[in-house]
Design a protein around this motif. Structure first.
Motif, PDB file in Angstrom:
ATOM      1  N   VAL A 166       0.783  -4.660   6.454  1.00  0.00           N
ATOM      2  CA  VAL A 166       2.011  -4.219   5.180  1.00  0.00           C
ATOM      3  C   VAL A 166       0.904  -3.152   3.715  1.00  0.00           C
ATOM      4  N   LEU A 167       1.256  -2.165   3.792  1.00  0.00           N
ATOM      5  CA  LEU A 167       0.374  -0.927   2.563  1.00  0.00           C
ATOM      6  C   LEU A 167       1.572  -1.532   1.393  1.00  0.00           C
ATOM      7  N   ASN A 168       0.693  -1.935   0.443  1.00  0.00           N
ATOM      8  CA  ASN A 168       1.535  -2.167  -0.879  1.00  0.00           C
ATOM      9  C   ASN A 168       1.028  -0.931  -2.021  1.00  0.00           C
ATOM     10  N   LEU A 169       2.143  -0.163  -2.274  1.00  0.00           N
ATOM     11  CA  LEU A 169       2.292   0.867  -3.117  1.00  0.00           C
ATOM     12  C   LEU A 169       2.542   0.105  -4.415  1.00  0.00           C
ATOM     13  N   SER A 170       1.820  -1.008  -5.236  1.00  0.00           N
ATOM     14  CA  SER A 170       2.685  -1.396  -6.227  1.00  0.00           C
ATOM     15  C   SER A 170       2.725  -0.990  -7.644  1.00  0.00           C
ATOM     16  N   GLN A 171       2.322   0.634  -7.756  1.00  0.00           N
ATOM     17  CA  GLN A 171       2.277   1.458  -8.702  1.00  0.00           C
ATOM     18  C   GLN A 171       3.765   1.901  -9.046  1.00  0.00           C
ATOM     19  N   ASP A 172       3.662   1.483  -7.808  1.00  0.00           N
ATOM     20  CA  ASP A 172       4.999   2.818  -7.334  1.00  0.00           C
ATOM     21  C   ASP A 172       6.337   2.120  -6.343  1.00  0.00           C
ATOM     22  N   GLY A 173       6.283   1.048  -6.533  1.00  0.00           N
ATOM     23  CA  GLY A 173       7.460  -0.155  -6.289  1.00  0.00           C
ATOM     24  C   GLY A 173       7.695   0.322  -4.398  1.00  0.00           C
ATOM     25  N   VAL A 174       7.045   0.812  -3.660  1.00  0.00           N
ATOM     26  CA  VAL A 174       7.370   1.114  -2.660  1.00  0.00           C
ATOM     27  C   VAL A 174       6.264  -0.698  -1.515  1.00  0.00           C
ATOM     28  N   ILE A 182      -0.782   8.243  -6.318  1.00  0.00           N
ATOM     29  CA  ILE A 182      -0.785   7.107  -5.959  1.00  0.00           C
ATOM     30  C   ILE A 182      -1.688   6.516  -5.972  1.00  0.00           C
ATOM     31  N   LYS A 183      -1.279   4.986  -7.298  1.00  0.00           N
ATOM     32  CA  LYS A 183      -2.800   4.291  -6.977  1.00  0.00           C
ATOM     33  C   LYS A 183      -2.255   3.307  -6.856  1.00  0.00           C
ATOM     34  N   GLY A 184      -2.829   1.555  -6.825  1.00  0.00           N
ATOM     35  CA  GLY A 184      -2.767   0.722  -6.446  1.00  0.00           C
ATOM     36  C   GLY A 184      -2.647   0.118  -4.915  1.00  0.00           C
ATOM     37  N   VAL A 185      -2.844   1.123  -4.310  1.00  0.00           N
ATOM     38  CA  VAL A 185      -2.552   0.727  -2.947  1.00  0.00           C
ATOM     39  C   VAL A 185      -3.490  -0.797  -2.537  1.00  0.00           C
ATOM     40  N   GLN A 186      -2.858  -1.746  -2.431  1.00  0.00           N
ATOM     41  CA  GLN A 186      -3.432  -2.991  -1.474  1.00  0.00           C
ATOM     42  C   GLN A 186      -2.915  -3.198   0.044  1.00  0.00           C
ATOM     43  N   VAL A 187      -3.676  -3.949   0.810  1.00  0.00           N
ATOM     44  CA  VAL A 187      -3.629  -3.836   2.883  1.00  0.00           C
ATOM     45  C   VAL A 187      -3.669  -5.010   2.536  1.00  0.00           C
ATOM     46  N   TRP A 188      -2.081  -5.539   3.027  1.00  0.00           N
ATOM     47  CA  TRP A 188      -2.308  -7.049   3.873  1.00  0.00           C
ATOM     48  C   TRP A 188      -1.877  -7.108   4.700  1.00  0.00           C
ATOM     49  N   PHE A 218      -0.484   3.748  11.435  1.00  0.00           N
ATOM     50  CA  PHE A 218      -1.133   3.033  10.471  1.00  0.00           C
ATOM     51  C   PHE A 218      -2.742   3.271   9.708  1.00  0.00           C
ATOM     52  N   ASN A 219      -3.040   5.030  10.257  1.00  0.00           N
ATOM     53  CA  ASN A 219      -3.778   5.503  10.200  1.00  0.00           C
ATOM     54  C   ASN A 219      -3.527   6.175   9.603  1.00  0.00           C
ATOM     55  N   GLN A 220      -2.396   7.636  10.181  1.00  0.00           N
ATOM     56  CA  GLN A 220      -2.063   8.279   9.299  1.00  0.00           C
ATOM     57  C   GLN A 220      -1.533   8.169   7.769  1.00  0.00           C
ATOM     58  N   ALA A 221      -0.474   6.883   8.033  1.00  0.00           N
ATOM     59  CA  ALA A 221      -0.696   6.618   6.057  1.00  0.00           C
ATOM     60  C   ALA A 221      -1.539   6.381   5.530  1.00  0.00           C
ATOM     61  N   ILE A 222      -1.961   5.582   6.144  1.00  0.00           N
ATOM     62  CA  ILE A 222      -3.592   5.650   4.908  1.00  0.00           C
ATOM     63  C   ILE A 222      -4.187   7.384   4.652  1.00  0.00           C
ATOM     64  N   SER A 223      -4.011   7.777   6.079  1.00  0.00           N
ATOM     65  CA  SER A 223      -4.947   9.181   5.188  1.00  0.00           C
ATOM     66  C   SER A 223      -3.823  10.256   4.305  1.00  0.00           C
ATOM     67  N   ILE A 224      -2.561   9.723   4.272  1.00  0.00           N
ATOM     68  CA  ILE A 224      -2.096  10.299   2.980  1.00  0.00           C
ATOM     69  C   ILE A 224      -2.287  10.176   1.779  1.00  0.00           C
ATOM     70  N   LEU A 225      -2.372   8.420   1.899  1.00  0.00           N
ATOM     71  CA  LEU A 225      -2.609   7.466   0.705  1.00  0.00           C
ATOM     72  C   LEU A 225      -3.649   8.293  -0.078  1.00  0.00           C
ATOM     73  N   LYS A 226      -4.647   8.588   1.021  1.00  0.00           N
ATOM     74  CA  LYS A 226      -6.577   9.086   0.298  1.00  0.00           C
ATOM     75  C   LYS A 226      -6.094  10.905  -0.236  1.00  0.00           C
ATOM     76  N   ARG A 227      -5.428  11.252   0.384  1.00  0.00           N
ATOM     77  CA  ARG A 227      -4.878  12.603   0.360  1.00  0.00           C
ATOM     78  C   ARG A 227      -4.212  12.689  -1.114  1.00  0.00           C
ATOM     79  N   GLN A 228      -3.830  12.016  -1.310  1.00  0.00           N
ATOM     80  CA  GLN A 228      -2.284  11.561  -2.472  1.00  0.00           C
ATOM     81  C   GLN A 228      -3.288  11.008  -3.826  1.00  0.00           C
ATOM     82  N   ASP A 229      -4.122  10.588  -3.991  1.00  0.00           N
ATOM     83  CA  ASP A 229      -4.724   9.092  -4.551  1.00  0.00           C
ATOM     84  C   ASP A 229      -5.027   9.548  -6.295  1.00  0.00           C
ATOM     85  N   ARG A 230      -4.322  10.855  -6.963  1.00  0.00           N
ATOM     86  CA  ARG A 230      -4.449  10.899  -8.248  1.00  0.00           C
ATOM     87  C   ARG A 230      -2.957  10.892  -8.124  1.00  0.00           C
TER      88      ARG A 230
END
Length: 420
Positions: free
Chosen positions: A57-65, A39-45, A25-37
């Protein structure tokens, strides 16, 4: 719009980054932080009350993933794309879903080849096309189900239209329902050691040290061709020097110097100017889920802190989960049974990262013992959205307990009487 490559039973990503099944999980969060420009609208469920039963769950709401993680191992189990209109997808370099290419049944059949007949779910009115490590859901009305018995080509839809994919899932194995998070992939090691298991070494309820089972990358000339994992055993004890710790575990992820010691008021020397002005310091081993406190003067180990990394805790995602086993000897209340302790009146119980405090406290603490309330806050944000935790001192252990009764951390210290 993200443009991503699909690799069945493995990953979803591009040339710069990828989400790999089995990734922590930690590495996925690291990717999302680096790609913050991009990938936006990330939610943690997560489930606050049942964090070990419900997926993380990591919900990438603006990217449908959606990235679905196993709640126990906290490794990536399923990669789900639930809105293909928000992302471009390709396989072997060729797009099968984009604004110009509709992911219809025919398109999926052409891109991947239908090796197995699909399955119709009448309850959800979904036609599911399965490949190994990959599945596609198509919404189809129940009136078309009998016609499918004659093959995919026999399906006739109004106006010549064809259903498009409503959901795609990447997973390991041949069944999405039975899939599990795979072991940590070699590609996710990045030169780090990870903890397989940690055993607290204790004698007569006195902690001596920690035994680590570490997972590392294999070495040798065949590493790049056939990478292997290697498990090594290391022991760190109270009184070990900083050099001993680094020799056993490698360099820490960070060295943190204590800016203040809020417990020094209890020291008998607090009003005497004989204490050193130096600060004790922590070796933070984030991938092991362990902090080791060393004395400022002797540079010897004086405390261990084990982190369980439950969602809803203030320090969540700072550390990987410490898979620990803590043996405690308790007075036996069931006579004439085979005992595992050193006497007939005692037995050994093992506390793990998954033990709940309400089941542990019955044999560990007195009914009238009151906890110390711990309120955490950052210097820039004095509020803590996760609320307070409760600390219970037992023997030479301090258990930090969350409001859902899960143990957030365990501190092991060296009693003054045991210092030689």
């Amino acid at each position: 719009m993200l443009d991503l490559e699909v690799v069945p039973e493995r990953s979803l990503g591009n040339e710069q980054w990828e989400f790999i099944l089995g990734m922590p999980f930690n590495q996925a969060i690291s990717i999302l932080k680096r790609q913050d420009r991009s990938i936006k609208g990330v939610q943690v469920w997560y489930s606050d009350q049942y964090p070990l039963q419900m997926d993380l769950v990591l919900n990438l709401s603006q990217d449908g993933v959606r990235l679905i993680f196993d709640p126990v191992s906290q490794r990536l189990k399923v990669i789900e794309v639930n809105n293909l209109g928000k992302v471009k997808l390709k396989y072997c370099g060729v797009h099968f879903s984009s604004p110009q290419v509709q992911p219809t049944i025919e398109q999926i059949d052409q891109s991947f080849g239908a090796t197995h007949p699909g399955v119709y779910n009448s309850e959800k009115q979904l036609f599911v096309l399965n490949f190994r490590g990959l599945s596609f859901d198509f919404p189809i009305e129940s009136k078309f189900e009998p016609k499918y018995a004659h093959g995919l080509g026999s399906l006739q839809f109004p106006n010549g239209s064809s259903p498009v994919v409503s959901r795609m899932c990447i997973y390991t194995g041949s069944s999405l329902v039975d899939t599990k998070a795979p072991p940590l992939p070699i590609l996710c090691f990045h030169g780090n050691c990870y903890l397989d298991c940690l055993e607290v070494l204790r004698e007569r309820n006195v902690t001596k040290g920690l035994k680590f089972l570490l997972v590392t990358e294999g070495n040798g000339p065949g590493k790049l061709i056939d990478p292997r994992k290697k498990i090594v055993e290391r022991i760190v004890q109270f009184g070990d020097s900083s050099q001993d710790v680094i020799s056993a575990l490698g360099c820490p992820g960070k060295v943190y110097y204590k800016a203040e010691d809020k417990m020094k008021i209890h020291s008998p020397y607090v009003h005497k100017r004989i204490r050193s002005q130096c600060s004790d310091y922590f070796f933070n081993y984030f991938t092991l889920g362990v902090d080791i406190l060393l004395d400022a003067n002797t540079h010897q180990v004086k405390k261990f802190i084990l982190h369980t990394n439950f969602p809803g805790h203030y320090n969540f995602n700072m550390y990987y989960r410490c898979e620990c086993k803590i043996p405690v000897m308790v007075e036996n209340t069931k006579p004439k049974l085979i005992q595992t302790g050193e006497s007939d009146d005692e037995e050994v119980r093992v506390i793990t990262a998954y033990s709940k405090w309400d089941s542990v406290q019955n044999y560990l603490i007195r009914p009238d013992q009151q906890p110390v309330i711990l309120n955490r806050s950052a210097s820039t944000n004095t509020s803590n959205p996760f609320g307070s935790t409760f600390c219970y001192g037992v023997q030479d252990l301090i258990f930090e307990v969350m409001q859902n009764q899960h143990i957030a951390s365990v501190t092991l210290y060296r009693p003054k009487s045991s210092v030689s």
